[in-house]
Design a protein around this motif. Structure first.
Motif, PDB file in Angstrom:
ATOM      1  N   GLN A  25      39.664   8.439 -76.607  1.00 14.33           N
ATOM      2  CA  GLN A  25      39.869   8.220 -75.176  1.00 14.33           C
ATOM      3  C   GLN A  25      39.174   6.958 -74.675  1.00 14.33           C
ATOM      4  O   GLN A  25      39.564   6.390 -73.653  1.00 14.33           O
ATOM      5  CB  GLN A  25      39.373   9.424 -74.382  1.00 14.33           C
ATOM      6  N   ARG A  26      38.151   6.519 -75.401  1.00  8.11           N
ATOM      7  CA  ARG A  26      37.373   5.357 -74.956  1.00  8.11           C
ATOM      8  C   ARG A  26      37.932   4.029 -75.460  1.00  8.11           C
ATOM      9  O   ARG A  26      37.411   2.961 -75.132  1.00  8.11           O
ATOM     10  CB  ARG A  26      35.923   5.515 -75.403  1.00  8.11           C
ATOM     11  N   ASP A  28      40.348   1.076 -75.248  1.00  8.05           N
ATOM     12  CA  ASP A  28      41.162   0.505 -74.168  1.00  8.05           C
ATOM     13  C   ASP A  28      42.554   0.094 -74.637  1.00  8.05           C
ATOM     14  O   ASP A  28      43.546   0.363 -73.960  1.00  8.05           O
ATOM     15  CB  ASP A  28      40.442  -0.712 -73.559  1.00  8.05           C
ATOM     16  N   ARG A  33      44.393   2.448 -80.055  1.00  6.51           N
ATOM     17  CA  ARG A  33      44.299   3.903 -79.917  1.00  6.51           C
ATOM     18  C   ARG A  33      45.241   4.603 -80.880  1.00  6.51           C
ATOM     19  O   ARG A  33      44.890   5.592 -81.533  1.00  6.51           O
ATOM     20  CB  ARG A  33      44.627   4.339 -78.483  1.00  6.51           C
ATOM     21  N   LEU A  90      32.935   0.969 -79.536  1.00 11.22           N
ATOM     22  CA  LEU A  90      32.780   2.335 -79.040  1.00 11.22           C
ATOM     23  C   LEU A  90      31.329   2.804 -79.079  1.00 11.22           C
ATOM     24  O   LEU A  90      30.829   3.411 -78.131  1.00 11.22           O
ATOM     25  CB  LEU A  90      33.641   3.293 -79.883  1.00 11.22           C
TER      26      LEU A  90
END
Length: 212
Positions: A25-26, A28, A33, A90
């Motif tokens: 989720q972190r 960007d 992702r 991250l």
């Protein structure tokens, strides 16, 4: 004394799985992702190498400054440089990353930014991994009486050198393969193709003699 398949003293052992959903989720970038969620099977915080001695509580150990050692299991071999950049963004702490995939191993590391220096990463390509041998993070001869920060800088320089060696070896192997292919093609032409040319020439000559 080391424990498990790493040559790291057990006093630094954390062995904590990282929640992939939170890491995911972190991120960007949408493409990053998707790469992360598709290719990363697990991330485990294995060790926290610190200057402090005698810490027995894992939670306390995790809060200490030092080198975090993460083991990353991949479903397929992908760019370790990209993954190191993603994980550095991250987690944002001094770290060593061990990538395992298809009986091969690669390593990466991240040195956070300091005064006058921007953050730096380096990663090796994959190379065959013998599971019967320890994964060597520490060099006890060189790292003796060094701080965690000094050890981390030594690891960074070691991985830079390993990256160069692996790149040279792979380029050399590709060169040898190209030369072997050229030799095979030349042999194929000089033997099989030459024989066919002779047979075709004899066939033409025989027909020319008949027509004459």
């Amino acid at each position: 004394m080391s424990e498990g398949r790493y040559n790291i003293p057990k006093q630094y052992k954390v062995d904590k799985g990282m929640p992939l959903s939170i890491l995911f989720q972190r991120i960007d970038n949408a493409k990053c992702r998707e790469i992360f969620s598709t290719e990363v099977e697990s991330v485990v915080w294995n060790y926290q190498i610190t200057d402090e001695e005698g810490i027995t509580d894992v939670n306390t150990l995790m809060r200490q400054k030092g080198i975090s050692v993460f083991e990353v299991i991949l479903r397929h071999k992908i760019s370790t440089e990209l993954l190191t950049e993603i994980l550095a963004g991250l987690i944002q702490k001094p770290m060593v990353l061990v990538y395992l995939c298809e009986e091969e191993l690669a390593m990466g590391t991240y040195l956070p930014s300091t005064k006058g220096n921007s953050g730096r990463t380096v990663s090796t390509d994959f190379f065959p991994y013998d599971s019967s041998r320890m994964i060597e993070i520490l060099d006890f001869e060189q790292d003796c009486d060094k701080t965690a920060e000094q050890i981390h800088k030594r690891i960074y320089m070691t991985l830079r050198q390993q990256k160069k060696v692996i790149m040279i070896e792979k380029a050399f192997q590709n060169l040898k393969q190209e030369k072997m292919t050229k030799v095979d093609l030349a042999y194929e032409f000089s033997m099989e193709n030459l024989q066919r040319i002779r047979e075709d020439a004899e066939y033409c000559e025989s027909h020319l003699r008949v027509e004459a």
